[in-house]
Design an enzyme around this catalytic site. Structure first.
Site, short mmCIF file in Angstrom:
data_model
loop_
_atom_site.label_atom_id
_atom_site.label_comp_id
_atom_site.label_asym_id
_atom_site.label_seq_id
_atom_site.Cartn_x
_atom_site.Cartn_y
_atom_site.Cartn_z
N TYR A 15 0.81 -1.21 0.00
CA TYR A 15 0.00 0.00 0.00
C TYR A 15 0.85 1.27 0.00
O TYR A 15 0.41 2.32 -0.44
CB TYR A 15 -1.00 -0.02 1.15
N HIS A 25 -5.94 -3.46 6.51
CA HIS A 25 -5.25 -4.41 5.65
C HIS A 25 -4.11 -5.13 6.36
O HIS A 25 -3.34 -5.87 5.74
CB HIS A 25 -4.71 -3.71 4.39
#
Lengths: 742, 742
Positions: free
Chosen positions: B272, B424
């Site tokens: 990310y 996440h």
């Protein structure tokens, strides 16, 4: 050239010394000078390396990267060896042991040093190699049969005579290259105490192997024959060519007659074809130079070159088709293929071969190798080899089935309908492999063996080679009652072969068919592959049609081994989610975990998977009572020898007739880096099947709405075929027609 | 230059027309000319692409392969698009749907066409792009909130406002590059009906997202801020930098403060981090050009550049460490990293970055990209990036644990002791990954997701992402009682973080330690990795020491996930050969097939495997009552979503204290092509363990006869450590000492 000349003079001088009996080394006193006739050393080397090429080799060695790199690599290896003492141990250990490895290493070092000396003119290399070779000449007379020879034809330096033959193939080339630098005394010593006695040992002394029409015999023939060529001993050359009795029933020519099919296919399959190739190529090249009148490369309609080209065609993405007992890493970049390609290029100048050389990134250190390196370097465009659709018939007369290759765009279908291929053969008649580009999609396991990996039972064939890899269920081939073809009996299997009935092509299609009547008593089956280009799908579609006709009801299974990750399936699933049992008890089934079953909801089951970055979808016609087992390899594998591979098995229970029909597509792309996915589902919606007499009708419906009937005639005929269907008559000529339904 | 000048004049002329109200296009009549102040078009573009670089870009575009290739690729794409009608559909479909994809595509096309026009001077590109942008300007006023916005902050062109921000990031760059070719009327139309309203929608109109300190907020800030820069609208720039209320509590600067740790680590992990990076890099580059007084690249001690460098360091073999919800294909060649590297190179000229650019084989079409392409082309030597041992602290203040990397030769140890990383994040505290060269050897599963693959539930996170990939047992991390850390509760996990206690190195060793006290209530555990260079082994040895101290007896498991094929193991085996059951019932255990168990015969179990062409051996200290389960992933996987990967689990039953000690070696080579195998067994014979107070003693015996005691101090101290052992006292300074025992 001055150096060469001066050494020649030196050679003559030494000859004189020997002739006068003034030589002081005790080991040589047994050899009579008169037995060693003076040799015209200027004519040497003349095997793969040729005296006539030496000036060019010397001048141009540095000009072409592939050649200079090979030369430098050899220099590095030999320089390192020359910097330390070299051991020439008394032979004692079996394969893999110290003395075994040392004698192998020494042979390659002498060969490389001799080559370097010839090409560069640097006598440091020849001095070193000659000295080492003399140590072998001194050792050799005292070496008895090797102590470790229990189950093999015994050698002297090695446990099996095959290794001794391999050794002489390199040593005689080294000797040949060293001759211009060698004193007459050394020539005498080496030829009389090492080369001739060893050649005699390999021939008269190992008659059974020498007279074998088998690759072991070819190594012996090459070793003995090249020794004869270099020593001008016509007897050796003659027995190498025609066997010990000179009758021609054995020897190199008989091997050329019998070991390859007329198409250059070697019956054990591509993996062993590669291995067998080297002595053929090397000896033939040497014969061409020394006995051009023999026309060895024209022999049997050019069988040596055919064998080289066949080896190349029997590969994909650089790797050989892994048929039979194959290690799957082996391919076109093996040393055997480097020799093969260089020699073939030297003879033919076929630019296609440069593509293979470019893949190899390696050349041999001789005139042929230089030509390859030079022409590849000077080539403007990227070379390409013409891989094509080919039928390689099996058997000396070409009448023992064969291996058929259908190629179109990226698709390659390999259909194995060859004879058993001796002890390394697998029970996989009418099995197949499919490649998409360089990737093996419908796969063959190859051999269960980790070559040279000591922790895996010393690197030999593992028990699972028999219990899994050779079994029919390990292949994409028909199984009856969970038993392998011919009950896994090589002898029985070797008596019969499948028959390839058609290998044809037309507009947008290629077809191959074969039948097999002996693998399962009382059961006939045939299989047809049609590679279809023009269905409007992204890539060619492979249609697979296998028909079974048995005189007794039996269970019939058709396994399908794929690589990659399952993406989706259709059909009703009954999966084994929290407990696994093997699919069966024996003949390979005991190694497959049964992950569950699919049955069709509407006569078709699709299974789709992702391999690397591409999707594949199998659409299987699944009439009532057929079911599909999903499997994973790895049950009953106490040593973790098996790879974890996926498969499926289409199954019919208790039936006399069974028909397996499927269509395989490759499609789309998964791109994780750029974050897109194309066409993760195939174009085919479903397929159907019907038959009318000797005709099969496969109905293919695309999701686009397009639909086709593929009509296949199972009996070839010259005129028109006509089939009456509910939708009307279909009339065509040829083996196949594709009729759009809308 | 003539063309540019003439177009500028044309622009002025049209401005006059508009000012006189003579414009005849009906769509523009609503816009008052006075609202659109004339722009100094010669100063544009000035975001990533800069007017001052255009002459050089035009002259040198063809000189450097990477740049010319990128330019030609853009040309091909845009030429193709220009040859057909372009659809600007009314927004309707959710992500992946037609209108969604079409608006994305159009944005990239306008951006590329504008860039091509600026670099080549070919007005065909600008005419086309301006025309297309005008269609958006005409459409935009009528577009309401997107109909598909159920669970997302709604967009207008797209279902979620994140996509709308992304869209404007490209459109404003396109507009900026088109300005020199754009009539005043078109400027007015586009700025008044599209750019400003859309910037307002993204800011005032989507206040919650815009004020988020989160990567969604960064995309909005970049879009709005760059629009402000181009349109000379300081209000927009100000809210982009400091949030809607101008306080600085949100906005780009707050995001720079809070989303990265002081070392440039992004709390969600490298996968990310890459995604979040793009708007930071792009907006910062634009700010640097337009507001140099802001010194954005010096902000927070150069945090933007630190983030770019951190992204690179957090990778191996080109791929990001697959921590948390990561798609494993993603790496340094993603478009985000291409922007990052080009911008960083443009600013720093750091030649190391050229190595990454060479791996990317791609540059951006601007001055930075040209510099990269040119300097890479002109570089004499092969560039190399200095991948090193690094500690990346987590959290805005750097006090929330972190990710430590130990590197030596080919070995890379990645130790994850970071904070949870939001939604996440995975429950994998004190877990690790190990690489040998580019290959992931001790592996992390990443996310259970096939990105963009429609048949896999449309490409979203799969159910197995929760049931497997996030669970602790899916990682190389400690599990208590077969439950995940924090019972798999993100909220609970987000409250606490592990502590990295040491990250040090000395002569021949590197060490990292961390502790975790909250993952399992009443249980403390610490883990130490020592990378040892000087044991006389072929490659560095990884020593792994995990100590558990619990206030209640529990079962403790330490999983170890490896890739490749098992070669051999020691210990007494009790294998599940003909029936498999899952290892457990929940928390990921239900997905692991239990293939059997090993127990030590002499306090050590070795497991060795082959991956690609290299061998790996884990030597695990296995005191009494410990056992090792062998596992394979794939149970309870009804959709075949899981990859078939191997693992092992070291297990202690019912204990308050447990110590897991192992040594991992990489060794040898398997070469199937050249038929040799080197060192298929490792150097380590066995290991032992003992502890004295706060000291651990690991005893390593090599097969060579060498033996070492590795003494580890668990408490750092400046002075000398002393441990008394049966063999005598060991005294040293620093965290570790390695004492030869013979």
């Amino acid at each position: 050239m001055n150096k060469l000349v001066s050494n020649v003079l030196l050679g003559v001088a030494l000859t004189f010394v020997v002739a006068c009996g003034q030589d002081t080394t005790t080991e040589q006193t047994k050899v009579k000078a008169s037995e060693a006739a003076p040799v015209d050393v200027q004519a040497h080397p003349n095997l793969l390396l040729a005296a006539k090429d030496l000036p060019t080799l010397k001048t141009e060695a540095a000009n072409y990267p592939l050649f200079s790199r090979a030369l430098n690599a050899a220099k590095t290896t030999v320089d390192e060896a020359m910097a330390a003492p070299v051991d020439v141990p008394f032979p004692k250990d079996p394969g893999g042991g110290y003395t075994h490895e040392q004698h192998k290493k020494n042979a390659l070092l002498m060969y490389q040093a001799a080559t370097l000396s010839a090409i560069t003119g640097d006598t440091a290399y020849s001095d070193w190699a000659i000295a080492l070779m003399k140590r072998y000449a001194e050792l050799y007379p005292s070496v008895p049969l090797h102590p470790e020879h229990k189950h093999q034809a015994p050698g002297k330096l090695f446990w099996q005579v095959l290794n001794d033959a391999w050794w002489l193939v390199y040593i005689i080339q080294a000797y040949d290259a060293l001759l211009p630098q060698m004193s007459q005394a050394d020539q005498t010593l080496i030829s009389q105490q090492l080369l001739l006695p060893h050649a005699n040992f390999l021939s008269e002394g190992s008659a059974e192997t020498f007279n074998k029409v088998h690759n072991h015999g070819t190594w012996a023939a090459a070793a003995v024959g090249m020794t004869g060529l270099v020593l001008k001993d016509d007897h050796l050359v003659n027995i190498a060519l025609r066997g010990l009795d000179g009758s021609g029933a054995s020897g190199f020519l008989a091997q050329l007659d019998q070991l390859f099919s007329p198409d250059g296919y070697y019956t054990e399959g591509p993996y062993y074809q590669r291995y067998a190739l080297l002595p053929f190529v090397v000896f033939a090249r040497a014969l061409e130079r020394n006995k051009p009148e023999l026309g060895i490369f024209e022999y049997r309609d050019g069988i040596v070159l055919k064998a080289i080209y066949a080896s190349i065609q029997l590969s994909n993405g650089g790797l050989f088709f892994p048929l039979n007992d194959a290690i799957k890493d082996k391919g076109l970049d093996t040393i055997e293929m480097v020799f093969g390609v260089d020699v073939a290029y030297g003879l033919t100048g076929d630019k296609d071969l440069l593509a293979i050389a470019q893949y190899q990134q390696q050349v041999t250190l001789n005139g042929d190798g230089l030509a390859v390196a030079r022409d590849l370097h000077q080539l403007a465009a990227t070379p390409a080899f013409s891989f094509g659709s080919k039928l390689f018939r099996d058997g000396p007369a070409g009448d023992q089935g064969g291996v058929a290759i259908l190629r179109s765009n990226n698709a390659t279908v390999v259909f194995k309908a060859a004879s058993q291929g001796m002890g390394h053969g697998h029970f996989d008649r009418l099995g197949w492999i499919y490649y998409d580009g360089a990737n093996e999609i419908v796969s063959d396991y190859g051999a269960a063996r980790y070559l040279n990996v000591e922790p895996k039972r010393g690197g030999i064939y593992l028990p699972e080679n028999d219990t899994w890899a050779k079994q029919t269920v390990a292949h994409n081939a028909l199984v009856r009652n969970e038993e392998s073809q011919f009950s896994g009996d090589v002898k029985a299997a070797s008596k019969h072969n499948p028959e390839i009935t058609r290998f044809t092509r037309g507009d947008g299609w290629q077809l191959v068919s074969a039948t097999e009547s002996h693998a399962y008593p009382g059961t006939e089956f045939d299989r047809t592959f049609v590679l279809l280009d023009n269905l409007g799908t992204e890539a060619p579609v492979v249609l697979d049609l296998l028909r079974v006709d048995a005189n007794e009801a039996a269970n019939f299974d058709l396994p399908f081994h794929y690589q990659g990750q399952l993406m989706f399936h259709t059909g009703k699933a009954n999966l084994a989610l929290d407990a696994l049992k093997p699919l069966g008890k024996a003949n390979g089934y005991q190694h497959l975990w049964n992950k569950g079953e699919l049955v069709a909801e509407k006569n078709t089951v699709q299974v789709s998977w992702l391999q690397r970055n591409r999707f594949y979808t199998l659409t299987q016609w699944m009439p009532e009572k057929s079911r599909m087992a999903l499997t994973e390899l790895g049950a009953n594998d106490p040593e973790f020898n098996l790879r974890r591979e996926a498969g499926l098995v289409v199954r019919y229970a208790k039936t006399k007739q069974a028909t397996f029909v499927s269509a395989l597509e490759s499609h789309g792309e998964y791109n994780g880096v750029r974050e897109y996915t194309l066409a993760p589902r195939g174009d085919i919606g479903d397929i159907g099947y019907s038959s009318v007499g000797d005709y099969s009708l496969v109905h293919i419906k695309l999701k686009s709405g397009l639909a086709y009937t593929v009509a296949i005639a199972h009996v070839a005929q010259d005129g028109e075929h006509t089939v009456n269907t509910a939708e009307g008559a279909i009339t065509w000529t040829g083996d196949v027609t594709v009729v759009p339904n809308n």
